[in-house]
Enzyme design. Sequence first.
Site, PDB file in Angstrom:
ATOM      1  CG  ASP A   1     -11.278 -16.171 -13.086  1.00 16.94           C
ATOM      2  OD1 ASP A   1     -10.504 -16.433 -12.158  1.00 16.94           O
ATOM      3  OD2 ASP A   1     -12.523 -16.155 -12.964  1.00 16.94           O
TER       4      ASP A   1
ATOM      5  CG  ASP B   1      -1.709   1.230   1.434  1.00 12.46           C
ATOM      6  OD1 ASP B   1      -1.945   1.922   0.417  1.00 12.46           O
ATOM      7  OD2 ASP B   1      -2.116   1.525   2.574  1.00 12.46           O
TER       8      ASP B   1
ATOM      9  CG  ASP C   1      -1.408   1.616  -3.661  1.00 10.47           C
ATOM     10  OD1 ASP C   1      -0.213   1.378  -3.906  1.00 10.47           O
ATOM     11  OD2 ASP C   1      -1.786   2.320  -2.689  1.00 10.47           O
TER      12      ASP C   1
ATOM     13  CG  ASN D   1      -3.230   5.268  -1.106  1.00  9.54           C
ATOM     14  OD1 ASN D   1      -3.242   4.214  -0.464  1.00  9.54           O
ATOM     15  ND2 ASN D   1      -4.170   5.583  -1.969  1.00  9.54           N
TER      16      ASN D   1
ATOM     17  CG  HIS E   1      -5.832 -15.524  -5.963  1.00  9.76           C
ATOM     18  ND1 HIS E   1      -5.302 -16.147  -7.077  1.00  9.76           N
ATOM     19  CD2 HIS E   1      -7.135 -15.312  -6.245  1.00  9.76           C
ATOM     20  CE1 HIS E   1      -6.260 -16.301  -7.975  1.00  9.76           C
ATOM     21  NE2 HIS E   1      -7.385 -15.808  -7.502  1.00  9.76           N
ATOM     22  CG  ASP E   2      -8.481 -18.842  -5.841  1.00 11.32           C
ATOM     23  OD1 ASP E   2      -8.890 -17.785  -5.333  1.00 11.32           O
ATOM     24  OD2 ASP E   2      -8.536 -19.076  -7.069  1.00 11.32           O
TER      25      ASP E   2
ATOM     26  CG  ASP F   1      -6.615 -12.782 -13.202  1.00  8.80           C
ATOM     27  OD1 ASP F   1      -7.375 -13.556 -13.813  1.00  8.80           O
ATOM     28  OD2 ASP F   1      -6.057 -13.065 -12.133  1.00  8.80           O
TER      29      ASP F   1
ATOM     30  CG  ASP G   1      -6.061   2.953   0.480  1.00 14.12           C
ATOM     31  OD1 ASP G   1      -5.139   2.112   0.614  1.00 14.12           O
ATOM     32  OD2 ASP G   1      -6.685   3.085  -0.592  1.00 14.12           O
TER      33      ASP G   1
ATOM     34  CD  GLU H   1      -8.981 -20.489 -12.045  1.00 17.24           C
ATOM     35  OE1 GLU H   1      -8.862 -20.631 -10.826  1.00 17.24           O
ATOM     36  OE2 GLU H   1      -9.884 -19.795 -12.554  1.00 17.24           O
TER      37      GLU H   1
HETATM   38  C1  NOJ Z   1     -11.013 -18.250  -9.935  1.00 21.52           C
HETATM   39  C2  NOJ Z   1     -10.273 -17.182  -9.192  1.00 21.52           C
HETATM   40  O1  NOJ Z   1      -8.938 -17.581  -9.030  1.00 21.52           O
HETATM   41  C3  NOJ Z   1     -11.010 -16.970  -7.897  1.00 21.52           C
HETATM   42  O2  NOJ Z   1     -10.296 -16.144  -7.003  1.00 21.52           O
HETATM   43  C4  NOJ Z   1     -12.362 -16.415  -8.213  1.00 21.52           C
HETATM   44  O3  NOJ Z   1     -13.123 -16.326  -7.027  1.00 21.52           O
HETATM   45  C5  NOJ Z   1     -13.132 -17.298  -9.202  1.00 21.52           C
HETATM   46  N1  NOJ Z   1     -12.298 -17.760 -10.273  1.00 21.52           N
HETATM   47  C6  NOJ Z   1     -14.274 -16.541  -9.801  1.00 21.52           C
HETATM   48  O4  NOJ Z   1     -13.784 -15.549 -10.654  1.00 21.52           O
END
Ligand code: NOJ
Length: 558
Positions: free
Chosen positions: A199, A21, A29, A23, A328-329, A98, A25, A256
């Site tokens: 995605d 970050d 960013d 700034n 990130h999932d 993405d 908040d 993906e």
């Molecule tokens: C896969 C993404 O990696 C995930 O973070 C997202 O919630 C779902 N697709 C829906 O876009």
Amino acid sequence: MNRAWWKEAVVYQIYPRSFMDSNGDGIGDLNGIISKLDYLKLLGVDVIWLSPVYQSPNADNGYDISDYQAIMAEFGTMEDFDRLLSQAHGKGLKIVMDLVVNHSSDEHKWFVESRKSVNSPYRNYYIWRDGKNGGPPNNWGSWFGGSTWTRDGATGMYYLHLFSPKQPDLNWSSPALRDEIYRMMTWWCDKGIDGFRMDVISMISKPDILPDGPAENGAQYGDFTPYCIHGPHVHEYLREMNSRVLSHYDIMTVGETSGVTVEQARLYAGEDTHELNMVFQFEHVDVPGKYAGWRTNKISMPFLRAVFSKWQTGLNGKAWNSLFLGNHDQPRSVSQFGDDRPAFRVVSAKLLATWLHMMQGTPYIYQGEELGMTNCPFESVSEFRDIDSLNGYRTWVENGPLTHEQFWPFLLFKSRDNARTPMQWSACPNAGFTSGTPWIRVNPNYTEINAEAALADPDSIFYYYQKLIRLRKTYPVIVYGAYTLLEKNDPNLCVYFRELAGEKLLVICNFSDKKQAYTLPEGFLGTQILITNLNRRAVDEPSLTLQPYEAVVLRRPA
Ligand code: NOJ
């Protein structure tokens, strides 16, 4: 196999909200990312994949896009983006965006128009159906809980959303919609971006008829995946996208592709199928279970080994692999596949890195993986921010069969928020991520696990990744060599060869917290140690005693 820059590259994934970050908040960013480009350069990666930075109401942290050609205000402006791109390029780093085009946000102007009337020119950009017997058109359950259908007041019809109601699915059978998407992609390519991570791209094609899906043991909802994953026209659409957009640029693409098999991947990412460069497969993380993916158990090495070995040999010479353990999932990779207990965290993170980066394919490093960041000891449900975690809690606890105590370990282990706690830059307050209040809690172990400490320690996981990346750039066998698994049934050791034009690597990984004996195969006594995560100096005896989580890579020249 053809050579290509993206086969030789190492990708670093940034989840912008949690990276840096600038700034105050509390939200990461673009200027924050710019301030860390030298850090990434030092690590040695070639490509940055940015999780979505587009305008979005953030129902799913940017995976719900309301304008594909605008930047999310919290992240900055298009000028900031242009500066990021040109500064990254100036340092020899590429930027992959993405691309979230299975669905948009319900706040996208296409959907705002689409829902108004059955005669809207945008009606057909989404998937609308009449209800059945006073309910939704079929029994499908969404991946974020509840039905995949929401009834819309204006016309009384239902729209499809495989994810949340704020993520209506786009209708790829509409040529006008596909034109819009290709135009938008062309606009980004003309700007000079270096590729797309697509995605849930395996889900863009739906059949015309949408029958009920199988529902296990009286489950409330049926499964849409038999109809929507690798749907009837997905390969046709990707070939069209390739010929209309992708083939005109020297970019990289990674799809993906949930539910992908080796055979399907050869179509999506075949050397000569003219679709994508590579796909993400999920067999090593999507382990079937009783609670729709919620689990507390770590993934065992034999399972991991079986999955990766199948993909290594199944795609060799035919299609290209992507290699990842974290994103990130997912839970943090050292917590899910390694051993995050203090005594073993560093050594097991290095073991996992060795094991993955010595395979054939393009490796992906998820932010913080190079520091050995771990799952977060969340203390209450109110600390979670992720739509999937909160819906999971609602589905399984508030409206479902489990107690809080039963579900809590699932949430702690598997929540996507584990990967989304702020990047740990230093031992300063909030891990140096922000001078404000972070949007999600910081993992308290930042005082010990942080980039500043890693950069000051020549033995850190960071420098180990740096070395792995350098080796990949020095020895083409690491990129292109064929993979052969040895010791197929050993419960603790994962051992494999890589081989290219007579040059051979032997990768030995002890996935256990105990010492293990191992006898070298012929021809490796006294060979060069390319890398090791402990202090082994030489292999001058055929019998080795491997230390807990030891990894060692030997090289025999042609
Ligand atoms: C896969 C993404 O990696 C995930 O973070 C997202 O919630 C779902 N697709 C829906 O876009």
